[in-house]
Design a protein around this motif. Structure first.
Motif, PDB file in Angstrom:
ATOM      1  N   MET A  48       0.841  -1.194   0.000  1.00  0.00           N
ATOM      2  CA  MET A  48       0.000   0.000   0.000  1.00  0.00           C
ATOM      3  C   MET A  48       0.878   1.247   0.000  1.00  0.00           C
ATOM      4  N   GLN A  49       0.500   2.216  -0.800  1.00  0.00           N
ATOM      5  CA  GLN A  49       1.276   3.441  -0.929  1.00  0.00           C
ATOM      6  C   GLN A  49       0.794   4.468   0.096  1.00  0.00           C
ATOM      7  N   LEU A  50       1.564   4.640   1.165  1.00  0.00           N
ATOM      8  CA  LEU A  50       1.206   5.621   2.191  1.00  0.00           C
ATOM      9  C   LEU A  50       1.898   6.957   1.973  1.00  0.00           C
ATOM     10  N   PHE A  51       2.877   6.991   1.059  1.00  0.00           N
ATOM     11  CA  PHE A  51       3.496   8.266   0.720  1.00  0.00           C
ATOM     12  C   PHE A  51       4.019   8.214  -0.710  1.00  0.00           C
ATOM     13  N   TYR A  81      -4.576   2.707  11.290  1.00  0.00           N
ATOM     14  CA  TYR A  81      -4.586   1.651  12.315  1.00  0.00           C
ATOM     15  C   TYR A  81      -5.785   0.716  12.150  1.00  0.00           C
ATOM     16  N   GLU A  82      -6.923   1.240  11.748  1.00  0.00           N
ATOM     17  CA  GLU A  82      -8.132   0.423  11.614  1.00  0.00           C
ATOM     18  C   GLU A  82      -8.324  -0.143  10.216  1.00  0.00           C
ATOM     19  N   HIS A  83      -7.331   0.025   9.342  1.00  0.00           N
ATOM     20  CA  HIS A  83      -7.450  -0.474   7.965  1.00  0.00           C
ATOM     21  C   HIS A  83      -7.040  -1.942   7.938  1.00  0.00           C
ATOM     22  N   ALA A  84      -8.012  -2.824   8.150  1.00  0.00           N
ATOM     23  CA  ALA A  84      -7.758  -4.245   8.396  1.00  0.00           C
ATOM     24  C   ALA A  84      -6.905  -4.936   7.335  1.00  0.00           C
ATOM     25  N   PRO A  85      -7.044  -4.654   6.036  1.00  0.00           N
ATOM     26  CA  PRO A  85      -6.250  -5.383   5.049  1.00  0.00           C
ATOM     27  C   PRO A  85      -4.737  -5.212   5.202  1.00  0.00           C
ATOM     28  N   LEU A  86      -4.291  -4.206   5.940  1.00  0.00           N
ATOM     29  CA  LEU A  86      -2.858  -3.984   6.122  1.00  0.00           C
ATOM     30  C   LEU A  86      -2.216  -5.013   7.044  1.00  0.00           C
ATOM     31  N   TYR A  87      -3.039  -5.725   7.834  1.00  0.00           N
ATOM     32  CA  TYR A  87      -2.480  -6.497   8.943  1.00  0.00           C
ATOM     33  C   TYR A  87      -2.745  -7.989   8.806  1.00  0.00           C
ATOM     34  N   ARG A  88      -1.793  -8.778   9.285  1.00  0.00           N
ATOM     35  CA  ARG A  88      -1.940 -10.235   9.282  1.00  0.00           C
ATOM     36  C   ARG A  88      -2.423 -10.764  10.624  1.00  0.00           C
ATOM     37  N   LYS A  89      -2.226  -9.995  11.704  1.00  0.00           N
ATOM     38  CA  LYS A  89      -2.557 -10.499  13.029  1.00  0.00           C
ATOM     39  C   LYS A  89      -2.709  -9.342  14.008  1.00  0.00           C
ATOM     40  N   THR A  90      -3.722  -9.454  14.889  1.00  0.00           N
ATOM     41  CA  THR A  90      -3.918  -8.492  15.962  1.00  0.00           C
ATOM     42  C   THR A  90      -3.753  -9.211  17.288  1.00  0.00           C
ATOM     43  N   VAL A  91      -2.998  -8.603  18.201  1.00  0.00           N
ATOM     44  CA  VAL A  91      -2.707  -9.222  19.490  1.00  0.00           C
ATOM     45  C   VAL A  91      -3.262  -8.361  20.615  1.00  0.00           C
ATOM     46  N   TYR A 113       2.757  -8.748   4.446  1.00  0.00           N
ATOM     47  CA  TYR A 113       3.512  -8.521   3.223  1.00  0.00           C
ATOM     48  C   TYR A 113       2.530  -8.431   2.068  1.00  0.00           C
ATOM     49  N   PRO A 114       2.755  -7.571   1.064  1.00  0.00           N
ATOM     50  CA  PRO A 114       3.830  -6.580   1.023  1.00  0.00           C
ATOM     51  C   PRO A 114       3.570  -5.441   2.013  1.00  0.00           C
ATOM     52  N   LEU A 115       4.634  -4.963   2.642  1.00  0.00           N
ATOM     53  CA  LEU A 115       4.507  -3.905   3.625  1.00  0.00           C
ATOM     54  C   LEU A 115       4.115  -2.590   2.948  1.00  0.00           C
ATOM     55  N   PRO A 116       3.421  -1.697   3.675  1.00  0.00           N
ATOM     56  CA  PRO A 116       3.235  -0.337   3.151  1.00  0.00           C
ATOM     57  C   PRO A 116       4.577   0.272   2.771  1.00  0.00           C
TER      58      PRO A 116
END
Length: 245
Positions: free
Chosen positions: A1-4, A52-62, A79-82
């Motif tokens: 994801m393109q954050l900048f 932070y709440e953009h779920a597709p960015l993350y593989r796991k929440t702890v 992966y792929p990381l932002p």
């Protein structure tokens, strides 16, 4: 994801290259940590935090409380990381490799780290470690993180970084970064560190060498976060090794 965008990417690379890495190395050798100021601009910190709440960015929440890690929440990126996180991981790593290799030589550990991060990730992958470890952490009032070390398998890099995404005493109070050092034949030594939004703290993952009369010994170090009193505290964790599946 393109954050900048590309212009922001080049500006961030310039910021990293302009750091006094000799001074960083000296601080890491002497203390096991180094604080670099104003690495990320405020607007970029805000963009990362707002996702932070953009779920597709993350593989796991702890949920930290569930595992007795403390009180708070963190999320591992997919992966792929932002692009901004990928850039940070890739561009910071080469500056730390000479320090890491010196540490391992001093401690007679028969391992040397490759010059670029992609080659190091191949070593992780060969050891069954292919999950992303970059993470974002959120604490609210009464949140904290117990003392720990971020090891995810046999292959690890001896330093990592944390970037502070919002401002102490404006967005939250408390929540100081804590480092402890186990001094041989003595009680542990603790350091409490405060940083501003956009600052980056580089610190030991597990240990650092300390010189004595007979050579170098391995000094164990742990890190954590003291209790947040008010507000919300966000940080970005940059860990250079990957995790086991």
């Amino acid at each position: 994801m393109q954050l900048f965008n590309q212009q922001q990417a080049m500006a961030l690379i310039d910021t990293l290259n302009q750091q006094n890495w000799e001074k960083v190395a000296e601080s890491l050798h002497q203390h096991g940590f180094a604080l670099l100021e104003n690495i990320l601009p405020e607007n970029l910190c805000d963009v990362i935090r707002e996702h932070y709440e953009h779920a597709p960015l993350y593989r796991k929440t702890v949920d930290m409380q569930r595992y007795r890690f403390g009180c708070g929440e963190y999320k591992y990126f997919n992966y792929p990381l932002p692009n901004v996180i990928q850039l940070l991981r890739t561009e910071i790593y080469p500056h730390l490799v000479p320090i890491a290799n010196t540490w391992f030589q001093q401690l007679n550990i028969k391992q040397q780290f490759p010059a670029n991060h992609a080659a190091f990730l191949q070593q992780c992958k060969a050891a069954g470690q292919a999950e992303a470890t970059a993470l974002i952490l959120k604490y609210t009032a009464s949140g904290f993180n117990t003392l720990h070390q971020d090891l995810y398998g046999e292959v690890y890099f001896p330093m990592q970084a944390v970037i502070f995404l919002n401002q102490l005493n404006r967005d939250f109070t408390g929540g100081e970064f804590v480092l402890t050092e186990q001094i041989p034949r003595a009680q542990s030594k603790a350091r409490v560190l405060q940083a501003n939004q956009g600052d980056m703290l580089i610190f030991t993952t597990q240990f650092r060498p300390k010189q004595s009369k007979t050579g170098y010994s391995r000094v164990q170090m742990k890190h954590g976060v003291s209790e947040v009193h008010t507000g919300e505290r966000y940080t970005l964790g940059i860990i250079f090794h990957d995790a086991e599946r």
